[in-house]
Design a protein around this motif. Structure first.
Motif, PDB file in Angstrom:
ATOM      1  N   ASN A  22      -2.239  -5.502   2.372  1.00 15.16           N
ATOM      2  CA  ASN A  22      -0.909  -4.954   3.156  1.00 15.16           C
ATOM      3  C   ASN A  22      -0.738  -5.408   4.388  1.00 15.16           C
ATOM      4  N   ARG A  23       0.760  -5.324   4.691  1.00 19.21           N
ATOM      5  CA  ARG A  23       0.899  -5.922   5.949  1.00 19.21           C
ATOM      6  C   ARG A  23       0.457  -4.939   7.128  1.00 19.21           C
ATOM      7  N   THR A  24       0.615  -3.822   6.964  1.00 16.57           N
ATOM      8  CA  THR A  24      -0.186  -2.629   7.808  1.00 16.57           C
ATOM      9  C   THR A  24      -1.706  -2.673   6.959  1.00 16.57           C
TER      10      THR A  24
ATOM     11  N   ALA B  20       3.908   2.651  -4.842  1.00 15.32           N
ATOM     12  CA  ALA B  20       3.920   1.899  -6.216  1.00 15.32           C
ATOM     13  C   ALA B  20       2.444   1.462  -6.298  1.00 15.32           C
TER      14      ALA B  20
ATOM     15  N   ALA C 157       0.706  -1.151   0.048  1.00 16.54           N
ATOM     16  CA  ALA C 157      -0.030  -0.087  -0.002  1.00 16.54           C
ATOM     17  C   ALA C 157       1.086   1.367  -0.105  1.00 16.54           C
TER      18      ALA C 157
HETATM   19  P1  ATR Z   1       6.853   2.142  -2.707  1.00 22.63           P
HETATM   20  O1  ATR Z   1       6.864   3.582  -2.613  1.00 22.63           O
HETATM   21  O2  ATR Z   1       7.977   1.502  -3.420  1.00 22.63           O
HETATM   22  O3  ATR Z   1       5.700   1.472  -2.576  1.00 22.63           O
HETATM   23  P2  ATR Z   1       6.905   2.319   0.185  1.00 22.63           P
HETATM   24  O4  ATR Z   1       5.914   3.305   0.388  1.00 22.63           O
HETATM   25  O5  ATR Z   1       8.035   2.279   1.255  1.00 22.63           O
HETATM   26  O6  ATR Z   1       7.483   1.941  -1.128  1.00 22.63           O
HETATM   27  O7  ATR Z   1       5.915   1.062   0.586  1.00 22.63           O
HETATM   28  C1  ATR Z   1       6.521  -0.162   0.736  1.00 22.63           C
HETATM   29  C2  ATR Z   1       5.359  -1.604   0.743  1.00 22.63           C
HETATM   30  O8  ATR Z   1       6.076  -2.556   0.937  1.00 22.63           O
HETATM   31  C3  ATR Z   1       4.516  -1.248   1.924  1.00 22.63           C
HETATM   32  O9  ATR Z   1       3.312  -1.494   1.262  1.00 22.63           O
HETATM   33  C4  ATR Z   1       5.081  -2.173   3.268  1.00 22.63           C
HETATM   34  O10 ATR Z   1       4.084  -2.681   3.964  1.00 22.63           O
HETATM   35  P3  ATR Z   1       3.675  -1.883   5.171  1.00 22.63           P
HETATM   36  O11 ATR Z   1       2.902  -0.657   4.852  1.00 22.63           O
HETATM   37  O12 ATR Z   1       3.006  -2.687   6.236  1.00 22.63           O
HETATM   38  O13 ATR Z   1       5.145  -1.232   5.936  1.00 22.63           O
HETATM   39  C5  ATR Z   1       5.678  -3.303   2.201  1.00 22.63           C
HETATM   40  N1  ATR Z   1       6.557  -4.013   2.891  1.00 22.63           N
HETATM   41  C6  ATR Z   1       7.987  -3.848   3.019  1.00 22.63           C
HETATM   42  N2  ATR Z   1       8.603  -4.797   3.561  1.00 22.63           N
HETATM   43  C7  ATR Z   1       7.527  -5.713   3.996  1.00 22.63           C
HETATM   44  C8  ATR Z   1       7.939  -7.056   4.084  1.00 22.63           C
HETATM   45  N3  ATR Z   1       8.628  -7.553   4.793  1.00 22.63           N
HETATM   46  N4  ATR Z   1       6.544  -7.804   4.349  1.00 22.63           N
HETATM   47  C9  ATR Z   1       5.399  -7.297   3.837  1.00 22.63           C
HETATM   48  N5  ATR Z   1       5.224  -6.007   3.346  1.00 22.63           N
HETATM   49  C10 ATR Z   1       6.450  -5.336   3.193  1.00 22.63           C
END
Ligand code: ATR
Length: 273
Positions: A151-153, A131, A128
């Motif tokens: 999403n994780r969160t 991207a 979320a």
């Molecule tokens: P971008 O702009 O590339 O989308 P971002 O805004 O930092 O990057 O978002 C990263 C996404 O990857 C988020 O949805 C994040 O989940 P959280 O919102 O819960 O943080 C997800 N993400 C990153 N590492 C993760 C992991 N180990 N397991 C699950 N989701 C992960």
């Protein structure tokens, strides 16, 4: 006279954009020079202004400056405003136009290059962040039966449902809420794979004939694509096509000429093994 373009990011050494745009320019006979500029982390705006004041015509913007690119534009497109991020800029007198072509690049790759229609299909975006935010409207414009974001969160996914409520009804939640659901197109837009981590995806998530798409490119089989393969998915793709297709959209926006993306995708593709 040669028109100047560039990609701005930090770091920037890894960027494939100069190679892609040089290939487009050569194939279409456009007289452009395209370079890579590393802006200081606290100096993005100054770098952009100096580039345009020096006669530059257009910029691509990559991490971590996409939000600032949207903010500094006088005329951000609707796609850029809703994504809260821009990946392309161009100057017209005293106006600075901003666009976000990442989502349309993804959609063009899925539909034109990979041959998976989105209309009437169940589409799931994992993650979320920025991207996913950029992909929502271009996917919705194709008329999927369902567009879901997990999403994780979970709260961050729900936030997207709220932000896009005027445009569409997003289905949002955490990964546990995906149990019992199946999707035809599943796109990994998280950064989880970059640290080698797999996502907690429930069994049965991939419908028969599904496409598993990882926005990451050049890394072969990512943890997400391995999960999909293990679940029996035959159609696997990384983000190289999205990268080249978003570049093509910027090229058209700047030059008014559409380059053929296929040879460039073929050149940049690495085997998914
Ligand atoms: P971008 O702009 O590339 O989308 P971002 O805004 O930092 O990057 O978002 C990263 C996404 O990857 C988020 O949805 C994040 O989940 P959280 O919102 O819960 O943080 C997800 N993400 C990153 N590492 C993760 C992991 N180990 N397991 C699950 N989701 C992960």
């Amino acid at each position: 006279m040669t028109d100047r373009y560039a990609v701005v990011g930090h770091p920037i050494a890894h960027s494939k954009s100069p190679l892609i745009h040089a290939a487009f320019a050569q194939a279409t006979g456009q007289d452009i020079a395209y370079t890579a500029i590393e802006a200081p982390l606290d100096g993005f705006e100054a770098t952009v202004r100096a580039f345009f004041e020096g006669g530059g015509r257009g910029l691509n913007v990559t991490l971590p400056f996409k939000l600032q690119a949207c903010e500094m534009a006088t005329d951000p497109s609707e796609a850029a405003r809703l994504a809260g991020a821009a990946n392309a800029l161009k100057i017209d007198g005293d106006r600075l136009w901003a666009e976000n072509f990442d989502g349309v690049g993804l959609v063009n790759d899925i539909q034109r290059n990979l041959g998976h229609a989105i209309a009437g299909k169940r589409v799931l975006l994992l993650g979320a962040g920025g991207a996913t935010r950029g992909a929502i409207l271009p996917i919705a414009a194709q008329g999927p039966a369902v567009l879901a974001v997990a999403n994780r969160t979970a709260a961050k996914a729900h936030e997207l449902r709220h932000d896009f409520a005027a445009q569409l009804a997003l289905q949002t939640g955490g990964y546990d809420e995906l149990a019992g659901e199946a999707f035809d197109v599943i796109v990994n837009a998280t950064s989880a794979g970059l640290s080698g981590e797999a996502l907690p995806l429930p069994a049965g998530l991939f419908a028969p004939g599904a496409l598993a798409y990882d926005m990451v490119y050049g890394k072969g089989l990512t943890p997400f694509l391995r999960q999909a393969q293990a679940a029996g998915v035959a159609a696997l793709a990384d983000g190289v096509g999205m990268l080249v297709e978003q570049a093509a959209e910027a090229f058209v926006w700047w030059r008014g000429v559409r380059p053929d993306t296929r040879p460039v995708i073929a050149q940049l593709s690495v085997p998914l093994v």
